[in-house]
Design a protein around this motif. Structure first.
Motif, PDB file in Angstrom:
ATOM      1  N   VAL A 125       0.560  -4.411   3.511  1.00 57.77           N
ATOM      2  CA  VAL A 125       0.509  -3.289   2.571  1.00 57.77           C
ATOM      3  C   VAL A 125       0.528  -1.904   3.220  1.00 57.77           C
ATOM      4  N   ALA A 129       2.935   1.011   1.938  1.00 52.55           N
ATOM      5  CA  ALA A 129       2.329   1.863   0.911  1.00 52.55           C
ATOM      6  C   ALA A 129       2.371   3.334   1.306  1.00 52.55           C
ATOM      7  N   TRP A 133       4.814   5.708  -0.907  1.00 50.60           N
ATOM      8  CA  TRP A 133       4.192   6.760  -1.722  1.00 50.60           C
ATOM      9  C   TRP A 133       4.725   8.133  -1.324  1.00 50.60           C
ATOM     10  N   CYS A 164       7.195  -0.713  -6.672  1.00 54.85           N
ATOM     11  CA  CYS A 164       6.565   0.560  -7.028  1.00 54.85           C
ATOM     12  C   CYS A 164       7.434   1.341  -8.009  1.00 54.85           C
ATOM     13  N   ILE A 284      -2.853   6.811  -2.388  1.00 56.97           N
ATOM     14  CA  ILE A 284      -2.566   5.385  -2.510  1.00 56.97           C
ATOM     15  C   ILE A 284      -3.712   4.676  -3.221  1.00 56.97           C
ATOM     16  N   LEU A 288      -1.672   3.450  -6.273  1.00 59.01           N
ATOM     17  CA  LEU A 288      -1.023   2.179  -5.970  1.00 59.01           C
ATOM     18  C   LEU A 288      -1.980   0.989  -5.959  1.00 59.01           C
TER      19      LEU A 288
END
Length: 332
Positions: A125, A129, A133, A164, A284, A288
């Motif tokens: 991740v 991420a 992002w 995403c 994040i 997320l």
């Protein structure tokens, strides 16, 4: 938790191919102020690791142990850390040191692991991420209802970016090489998957969008792809470069850029300041991680290999054989 004095770690003995990677014994690092010690469960394998193995100079003070992202449990706290507790499951972005039994990480760059995400997979991740992002949502300003073109979409970052984008209500066009990868993209639900080996993405996009094009391009190819990307960007479109596997130097038609009001931008993660990375980590965690907890986003894991076989993991990445992330299993 008993912390040993020594641990296994992977370094590159000298610049070269995967065969230069070697397992060595190193002292377990000690967390300094604002840091935590993590007992590593898994480590992510990324292309910057290959660049380091090939001899790319490291930032000052960074360990020669490879690895930029891990998952594991907090083993010890440095001075001033009160937001985490020993034993807490975390996934963390690092400057280095992930191919090992233990590593130190800045506390503010440790993300909590949602309960539905297995700790062994959570190492897939952080790098994705942070990259997605910042590039897709901050620089690319992707909005619900827009269309994004993602190149190299079968990669770890690409598969994460697809999810995403879809979670935010955008439509995804994705390219990859070969029928197996294209089938994987379709399974992820992309609006149009394009096989770069047999299809011209420019022609496909212009046909599928009735000439309207896409709003954002997330590009990891560079070279001659950039001009082709610009040709399918709609007015006000944003072109975000993640890397340039086909070359960093390009010819650019500024008339096209000005006529369509295009924005070309890019970034790279490793040189960013600790404060900027901490800001991204907060974003994040807010935006997320709830999507991961809700099951709308998950790292796609292609293969997991034991730490001692890190060379095999590098070979998979260099052959572009992976669909999703390649991880190293460090501790069960």
């Amino acid at each position: 938790m008993m912390i040993p004095e020594m641990m296994n770690a992977i370094i590159a003995r000298q610049p070269g191919g995967p065969e230069v990677l070697a397992q060595v014994e190193r002292n377990v690092p000690q967390p300094g102020p604002g840091e935590v010690l993590i007992r590593i469960a898994s480590a992510g394998v990324n292309r910057p690791d290959i660049l380091q193995r090939n001899g790319m100079p490291l930032p000052p003070g960074v360990t020669d142990v490879l690895g930029l992202e891990v998952s594991g449990t907090v083993a010890a706290l440095g001075a001033g850390v009160d937001a985490l507790m020993p034993g807490a499951p975390v996934m963390a972005l690092l400057n280095g040191g992930g191919y090992a039994g233990y590593c130190v990480a800045r506390a503010e760059l440790c993300l909590s692991v949602p309960e539905n995400l297995p700790l062994a997979q959570a190492a897939g991740v952080p790098e994705a991420a942070f990259t997605v992002w910042h590039n897709l949502f901050e620089l690319g300003r992707l909005q619900p209802g827009e269309t994004v073109l993602i190149h190299g979409a079968a990669s770890g970052v690409g598969t994460f970016a697809i999810q995403c984008a879809q979670a935010c209500g955008a439509r995804v066009v994705a390219t990859a090489g070969g029928a197996e990868k294209v089938a994987a993209l379709r399974q992820l639900g992309v609006w149009r998957a394009i096989d770069r080996h047999s299809e011209d993405f420019v022609a496909v996009i212009l046909e599928e969008t009735q000439g309207g094009g896409v709003d954002v391009v997330l590009d990891n190819v560079g070279g001659e792809y950039v001009a082709r990307n610009l040709s399918v960007l709609a007015s006000g479109g944003r072109h975000v470069s993640l890397s340039f596997m086909q070359g960093a130097k390009i010819e650019l038609d500024l008339q096209q850029v000005m006529r369509k009001g295009l924005i070309l931008t890019s970034s790279t993660l490793r040189p960013k300041s600790a404060a900027e990375k901490a800001r991204l980590a907060q974003c994040i965690s807010k935006h997320l991680l709830p999507l991961i907890a809700a099951g709308k986003i998950a790292p796609v894991v292609y293969h997991t290999v034991p730490l001692a076989q890190a060379a095999d993991a590098h070979r998979i990445l260099e052959a572009n054989a992976n669909i999703g992330k390649v991880l190293l299993e460090v501790a069960s």
